[in-house]
Design an enzyme around this catalytic site. Structure first.
Site, mmCIF file in Angstrom:
data_model
loop_
_atom_site.group_PDB
_atom_site.id
_atom_site.type_symbol
_atom_site.label_atom_id
_atom_site.label_comp_id
_atom_site.label_asym_id
_atom_site.label_seq_id
_atom_site.Cartn_x
_atom_site.Cartn_y
_atom_site.Cartn_z
ATOM 1 N N SER A 185 -1.637 104.684 -45.388
ATOM 2 C CA SER A 185 -1.360 103.276 -45.072
ATOM 3 C C SER A 185 -2.572 102.367 -45.148
ATOM 4 O O SER A 185 -2.426 101.138 -45.067
ATOM 5 C CB SER A 185 -0.723 103.172 -43.676
ATOM 6 O OG SER A 185 0.613 103.603 -43.731
ATOM 7 N N TYR A 232 -12.500 95.100 -37.452
ATOM 8 C CA TYR A 232 -11.314 95.113 -38.309
ATOM 9 C C TYR A 232 -11.120 96.519 -38.856
ATOM 10 O O TYR A 232 -12.089 97.215 -39.161
ATOM 11 C CB TYR A 232 -11.452 94.094 -39.438
ATOM 12 C CG TYR A 232 -11.666 92.697 -38.927
ATOM 13 C CD1 TYR A 232 -10.635 92.015 -38.283
ATOM 14 C CD2 TYR A 232 -12.899 92.074 -39.043
ATOM 15 C CE1 TYR A 232 -10.832 90.740 -37.787
ATOM 16 C CE2 TYR A 232 -13.110 90.801 -38.547
ATOM 17 C CZ TYR A 232 -12.074 90.139 -37.915
ATOM 18 O OH TYR A 232 -12.280 88.883 -37.408
ATOM 19 N N GLY A 274 -0.892 115.548 -44.779
ATOM 20 C CA GLY A 274 -2.012 116.451 -44.996
ATOM 21 C C GLY A 274 -3.337 115.790 -45.289
ATOM 22 O O GLY A 274 -4.363 116.469 -45.413
#
Length: 475
Positions: free
Chosen positions: A58, A297, A305
């Site tokens: 992400s 930030y 994994g």
């Protein structure tokens, strides 16, 4: 910084946490230091090098947000215009949300849409198909009501906007807008473009005795692309960080984004219900942390994994990156970064708060089922103490050798926040928010940045029970 001392201490931490391989990047005062450890794959024993590419998970969202903000710079997109301005056919189950959802709400995860997009396939039209397949997607929460992390859908919608404006597939857009102008040779958004000879293999750990084993899931589906499929090296993730540190300018001198847009990305913020695990605010493609009064930030990422961590400390002209192909997540990154921060004299990461065990809570306000498709949390009470039971996916539980249901203690920090101590040696302490009380009972459970509403049956039941003189714990 005494590099030998830092290297040895980090190596010991990685060994302690059974991490097969790792790359550490340090950008301080414009100078880059790279450290590498261990192996890319337990089956081959091939060592990690500075050219090894890891899955960023992400952390990809920071890359996608940066590219999307170029459209804002160019006047092609306005953050507070409805998505329908750019995707006229966009709709979800809620008519109001369909008409009003904005790009800003997708960037900061306040859109509230359930990730109900089915299987959109692996073709170049994947994001177009995702948009078509959310026409009946319900709201997890009302539009703009609360932060709730969207793993794939929110940023896929942003990617589709980019595709409609630029007239190219999202993967090509990322190359044209970011990777090539920034001079990146090891960063890709599509697994088919990754040099397999440079790629780290992900690993899972089922037990300390067995140690790391190769993941059975080599990569995330293409639907996760804009939210999770970038692969990169530690140095090139630092290049991303430097764009934020230097007001939109890459190390090679390329102007990637205006300073005004960078300011918007870092200052447009919404509160995070659970402020302890990652940070108290979410900006546009970045988490905002508070390290003892110091603004940091960040963005994290995990695939099945592999793990990525990025921290940007503007006040210290510093950025840190950790990419690993296995091992623990939170404890590991904090210990590694604390070694570096302490050596630089810039302070360390604040620990999680201590629980307040003297706090008297009414269990009936919290007890209930909080769920989304694929994830169910049940909060129960025993002798006045709160417990949380997580129902695991049966396939995941079977592979990892875990029971289908795992129960944790909930130790109160405040009336809305709790610590959840691990039940095994391979887990991290987690924090949980249970909040938004209506009719005397909490409506949401927020953990790992994701929000889970009280199940509809529980919500109705709780409302009826509250109509009496006393409130019973729903079962």
């Amino acid at each position: 910084m005494t590099l030998d001392r830092v290297e040895d201490r980090i190596a010991a931490i990685l060994t302690e946490h059974s991490t097969p391989g790792a790359a550490v990047g340090i950008l301080h005062g414009g100078e880059v230091t790279e450290l590498v450890y261990g192996i890319k794959d337990v089956r081959t024993g091939e060592p990690v090098t500075t050219d090894t590419v890891f899955q960023c998970g992400s952390l990809t969202k920071s890359w996608t947000a940066l590219a999307f903000m170029q459209l804002v710079d160019e006047g092609m997109v306005h953050l507070d215009e409805p998505v329908r301005t750019y995707l006229p056919g966009f709709r979800v189950a809620d008519p109001e949300a369909s008409a009003r959802i904005t790009s800003r709400q997708l960037l900061n995860h306040t859109n509230g849409i359930e990730e109900a997009y089915g299987d959109p396939g692996e073709g170049d039209d994947v994001y177009e198909r995702m948009i078509a397949q959310v026409a009946d997607a319900p709201q997890v929460s009302p539009l703009g009501h609360t932060h709730g992390y969207s793993a794939a859908l929110g940023y896929a919608i942003l990617a589709r906007i980019m595709e409609r404006i630029d007239g190219k597939p999202w993967d090509v857009i990322m190359k044209d807008r970011l990777f090539r102008p920034m001079g990146l040779t090891g960063t890709n958004s599509w697994r088919g473009d990754v040099d397999v000879a440079r790629a780290a293999t992900g690993h899972l750990i089922r037990s300390v005795e067995e140690g790391p084993i190769p993941t059975p899931v080599e990569y995330l589906p293409r639907s996760y692309g804009p939210g999770g499929n970038v692969t990169s090296t530690a140095r090139e993730v630092l290049t991303l960080a430097q764009v934020f540190l230097d007001g939109g300018v890459a190390p090679n001198g390329a102007r990637v984004l205006s300073a005004t847009a960078i300011h918007e990305m870092t200052t447009s913020r919404v509160p995070v219900p659970d402020p302890y695990m990652f940070g108290p605010q979410w900006a546009l493609g970045l988490v905002v942390c508070d390290w003892s009064g110091k603004t940091v930030y960040a963005h994290d990422g995990s695939t099945i994994g592999q793990n990525a961590r990025m921290r940007i400390l503007p006040g210290d002209d510093l950025a840190l990156v950790l990419l690993t192909n296995g091992g623990q997540r939170e404890t590991l990154y904090k210990e590694v970064f604390d070694v570096i921060l302490a050596e630089l004299g810039t302070g360390t990461i604040p620990p999680l708060p201590n629980p307040n065990l003297s706090l008297a809570l009414d269990p009936s306000r919290y007890v209930g089922v909080y769920e989304r498709p694929g994830t169910t949390f049940e909060v129960t009470a025993n002798c006045g103490k709160l417990l949380l039971t997580l129902s695991l996916d049966p396939m995941h539980a079977d592979f990892m050798g875990l029971p289908d249901r795992v129960t944790y203690d909930l130790l109160p920090i405040s009336e809305t926040h709790f610590l959840m101590p691990p039940v095994g040696p391979l887990e991290d302490v987690q924090s949980v928010a249970i909040y938004d009380f209506q009719h005397g009972v909490a409506q949401y459970l927020h953990t790992n940045s994701r929000v889970h509403p009280r199940s509809s049956a529980e919500a109705v039941r709780s409302g009826h029970e509250h109509q009496g003189a006393s409130l019973r714990s729903p079962r």
